[in-house]
Design a protein around this motif. Structure first.
Motif, mmCIF file in Angstrom:
data_model
loop_
_atom_site.group_PDB
_atom_site.id
_atom_site.type_symbol
_atom_site.label_atom_id
_atom_site.label_comp_id
_atom_site.label_asym_id
_atom_site.label_seq_id
_atom_site.Cartn_x
_atom_site.Cartn_y
_atom_site.Cartn_z
ATOM 1 N N TYR A 70 0.820 -1.206 0.000
ATOM 2 C CA TYR A 70 0.000 0.000 0.000
ATOM 3 C C TYR A 70 0.861 1.266 0.000
ATOM 4 O O TYR A 70 0.470 2.291 -0.565
ATOM 5 C CB TYR A 70 -0.947 -0.006 1.198
ATOM 6 C CG TYR A 70 -2.020 -1.074 1.103
ATOM 7 C CD1 TYR A 70 -2.920 -1.078 0.041
ATOM 8 C CD2 TYR A 70 -2.128 -2.081 2.046
ATOM 9 C CE1 TYR A 70 -3.900 -2.047 -0.069
ATOM 10 C CE2 TYR A 70 -3.100 -3.060 1.950
ATOM 11 C CZ TYR A 70 -3.985 -3.043 0.888
ATOM 12 O OH TYR A 70 -4.948 -4.019 0.780
ATOM 13 N N LEU A 71 2.026 1.188 0.636
ATOM 14 C CA LEU A 71 2.941 2.330 0.601
ATOM 15 C C LEU A 71 3.380 2.635 -0.832
ATOM 16 O O LEU A 71 3.435 3.800 -1.246
ATOM 17 C CB LEU A 71 4.171 2.031 1.464
ATOM 18 C CG LEU A 71 4.113 2.428 2.937
ATOM 19 C CD1 LEU A 71 5.339 1.914 3.669
ATOM 20 C CD2 LEU A 71 3.993 3.940 3.089
ATOM 21 N N ALA A 72 3.677 1.565 -1.568
ATOM 22 C CA ALA A 72 4.072 1.757 -2.968
ATOM 23 C C ALA A 72 2.940 2.394 -3.768
ATOM 24 O O ALA A 72 3.171 3.262 -4.627
ATOM 25 C CB ALA A 72 4.460 0.411 -3.578
ATOM 26 N N ALA A 73 1.700 1.968 -3.491
ATOM 27 C CA ALA A 73 0.552 2.537 -4.196
ATOM 28 C C ALA A 73 0.360 4.011 -3.834
ATOM 29 O O ALA A 73 0.045 4.840 -4.701
ATOM 30 C CB ALA A 73 -0.706 1.751 -3.859
ATOM 31 N N ILE A 74 0.565 4.348 -2.568
ATOM 32 C CA ILE A 74 0.408 5.741 -2.132
ATOM 33 C C ILE A 74 1.477 6.635 -2.765
ATOM 34 O O ILE A 74 1.193 7.747 -3.216
ATOM 35 C CB ILE A 74 0.471 5.831 -0.593
ATOM 36 C CG1 ILE A 74 -0.773 5.172 0.017
ATOM 37 C CG2 ILE A 74 0.565 7.279 -0.134
ATOM 38 C CD1 ILE A 74 -0.734 5.061 1.525
ATOM 39 N N HIS A 75 2.712 6.132 -2.830
ATOM 40 C CA HIS A 75 3.787 6.923 -3.432
ATOM 41 C C HIS A 75 3.571 7.102 -4.946
ATOM 42 O O HIS A 75 4.178 7.999 -5.547
ATOM 43 C CB HIS A 75 5.134 6.262 -3.173
ATOM 44 C CG HIS A 75 5.599 6.383 -1.753
ATOM 45 N ND1 HIS A 75 5.653 7.590 -1.090
ATOM 46 C CD2 HIS A 75 6.021 5.444 -0.856
ATOM 47 C CE1 HIS A 75 6.087 7.400 0.143
ATOM 48 N NE2 HIS A 75 6.319 6.106 0.315
ATOM 49 N N GLY A 76 2.731 6.260 -5.539
ATOM 50 C CA GLY A 76 2.440 6.383 -6.961
ATOM 51 C C GLY A 76 1.358 7.405 -7.269
ATOM 52 O O GLY A 76 1.088 7.696 -8.442
ATOM 53 N N ILE A 77 0.721 7.951 -6.242
ATOM 54 C CA ILE A 77 -0.313 8.968 -6.443
ATOM 55 C C ILE A 77 0.341 10.295 -6.828
ATOM 56 O O ILE A 77 1.354 10.696 -6.244
ATOM 57 C CB ILE A 77 -1.166 9.131 -5.165
ATOM 58 C CG1 ILE A 77 -1.899 7.821 -4.849
ATOM 59 C CG2 ILE A 77 -2.172 10.273 -5.326
ATOM 60 C CD1 ILE A 77 -2.651 7.845 -3.529
ATOM 61 N N ASP A 78 -0.229 10.977 -7.772
ATOM 62 C CA ASP A 78 0.307 12.253 -8.274
ATOM 63 C C ASP A 78 0.367 13.280 -7.137
ATOM 64 O O ASP A 78 -0.646 13.605 -6.511
ATOM 65 C CB ASP A 78 -0.582 12.768 -9.403
ATOM 66 C CG ASP A 78 0.038 13.954 -10.134
ATOM 67 O OD1 ASP A 78 1.083 14.460 -9.672
ATOM 68 O OD2 ASP A 78 -0.518 14.354 -11.162
ATOM 69 N N ALA A 79 1.566 13.779 -6.857
ATOM 70 C CA ALA A 79 1.767 14.739 -5.759
ATOM 71 C C ALA A 79 1.027 16.053 -5.996
ATOM 72 O O ALA A 79 0.691 16.765 -5.041
ATOM 73 C CB ALA A 79 3.258 15.009 -5.572
ATOM 74 N N SER A 80 0.744 16.374 -7.269
ATOM 75 C CA SER A 80 0.049 17.639 -7.556
ATOM 76 C C SER A 80 -1.371 17.650 -6.984
ATOM 77 O O SER A 80 -1.915 18.719 -6.700
ATOM 78 C CB SER A 80 0.002 17.885 -9.066
ATOM 79 O OG SER A 80 -0.733 16.870 -9.724
ATOM 80 N N LEU A 81 -1.956 16.474 -6.804
ATOM 81 C CA LEU A 81 -3.297 16.413 -6.217
ATOM 82 C C LEU A 81 -3.276 16.906 -4.775
ATOM 83 O O LEU A 81 -4.175 17.647 -4.340
ATOM 84 C CB LEU A 81 -3.827 14.977 -6.269
ATOM 85 C CG LEU A 81 -4.061 14.385 -7.669
ATOM 86 C CD1 LEU A 81 -4.436 12.911 -7.566
ATOM 87 C CD2 LEU A 81 -5.163 15.155 -8.393
ATOM 88 N N TYR A 82 -2.258 16.506 -4.023
ATOM 89 C CA TYR A 82 -2.138 16.955 -2.630
ATOM 90 C C TYR A 82 -1.804 18.445 -2.572
ATOM 91 O O TYR A 82 -2.296 19.168 -1.697
ATOM 92 C CB TYR A 82 -1.060 16.144 -1.907
ATOM 93 C CG TYR A 82 -1.412 14.681 -1.741
ATOM 94 C CD1 TYR A 82 -2.312 14.272 -0.757
ATOM 95 C CD2 TYR A 82 -0.842 13.710 -2.557
ATOM 96 C CE1 TYR A 82 -2.631 12.941 -0.597
ATOM 97 C CE2 TYR A 82 -1.158 12.376 -2.403
ATOM 98 C CZ TYR A 82 -2.051 11.985 -1.431
ATOM 99 O OH TYR A 82 -2.379 10.661 -1.272
#
Length: 315
Positions: free
Chosen positions: A192-204
């Protein structure tokens, strides 16, 4: 014009050929180790007898037919309903915890400001995954042993009576769930950590500009984007809902006969039957039964997930 079209066709054909070249090794692996071995399911319907010097295939094909006799062995057991109940309910608990606790831990790890602390916590959680169930069983025995266990020593030093952990079945559903979660939660957290790190940082970044708190960022960005991964792992685990980890239920419990009513599962039951009778058709029949129902549960779970979240469905 015709030359240009031919060139485009050749390029497309070359790309397809290149892709197929990479696919072939994987396809051959699945063919050799997943599909060809399915031939062995015939053993569930045979009175298998090995013929020296003739090989497995010849022995299987020339063995007499057993019909459904190997399946009757399973369902004639007076404890079969209790065994199936144990296998099913433990897996339901494992699946629910595996779909919630690692997600929460992964989100908390990403929210730690100290990268060193996050990496240390991740490593500590991941290490139990590399321990065999035999080692884990000795660790647990060091805590629960009646005369020398750490917990009983603390109890007796404070004036209490030692607890017979391996003779009291009431404790073991909680112990098994706790030990299983401790061992596998780190591995699932890494996924799940790998999946979270794959989320586009621009969204945050956009959410922070709009004034979203960390909690709202988690609820409206992280959790929705983790749904496909959670759904996929949920489905894969559902396919094994009638299978159990032999090491957990046999090694960790030290095969104590006094707690079998809450610790015996299909895999342990088949192992004991094989050691007594050595009829291999029994284990094949039970494996076939587990896989058929696992496939059925997979289809049902996929249908439910498809209605709730279509993008998270497997098919």
């Amino acid at each position: 014009m015709r030359t240009e079209r031919n060139r485009v066709k050749l390029n497309r054909r070359w790309k397809k050929t290149s892709i197929m070249t990479f696919v072939i090794p994987g396809a051959l692996w699945f063919l050799m180790f997943s599909y060809i071995p399915m031939f062995g399911v015939l053993m569930a319907f045979k009175n298998y007898r090995y013929r020296p010097g003739k090989g497995f295939v010849y022995s299987l094909l020339t063995s007499s037919n057993a019909g459904l006799a190997n399946f009757r062995f399973l369902f004639r057991s007076p404890d079969i309903l209790n065994i199936i109940r144990n296998t099913f309910l433990y897996n339901v608990v494992f699946i629910v915890l595996g779909a919630t606790l690692p997600v929460c831990l992964a989100i908390m790890l990403t929210r730690l400001y100290s990268r060193i602390l996050a990496k240390t916590a991740q490593t500590v959680m991941f290490l139990p995954h590399f321990l065999s169930w035999t080692v884990v069983s000795y660790f647990l025995f060091a805590f629960l042993s009646t005369d020398k266990g750490l917990i009983n020593r603390i109890i007796t030093q404070n004036g209490g009576e030692p607890v017979l952990w391996y003779q009291r079945e009431i404790f073991w559903p909680f112990i098994l769930v706790l030990v299983h979660t401790w061992k596998i939660v780190g591995y699932q957290t890494v996924i799940y950590l790998a999946a979270i790190h794959g989320i586009d940082a621009s969204l945050y970044e956009s959410a922070r500009v709009d004034g979203a708190t960390p909690f709202k960022q988690t609820m409206y960005i992280t959790v929705p984007l983790l749904k496909p991964v959670v759904g996929m792992l949920l489905l894969l685990n559902t396919a094994h809902i009638l299978n159990s980890d032999f090491g957990l239920f046999y090694q960790v419990t030290r095969n104590s006969g006094q707690i079998l009513s809450v610790t015996q599962t299909l895999d342990v039951y088949v192992y004991k039957a094989l050691t007594e009778s050595a009829i291999y058709g029994y284990s094949t029949a039970v494996g076939f039964f587990q896989n058929i129902f696992g496939c059925l549960f997979l289809v049902i779970a996929n249908g439910i997930i498809k209605k709730i979240s279509p993008e998270s469905a497997l098919f």
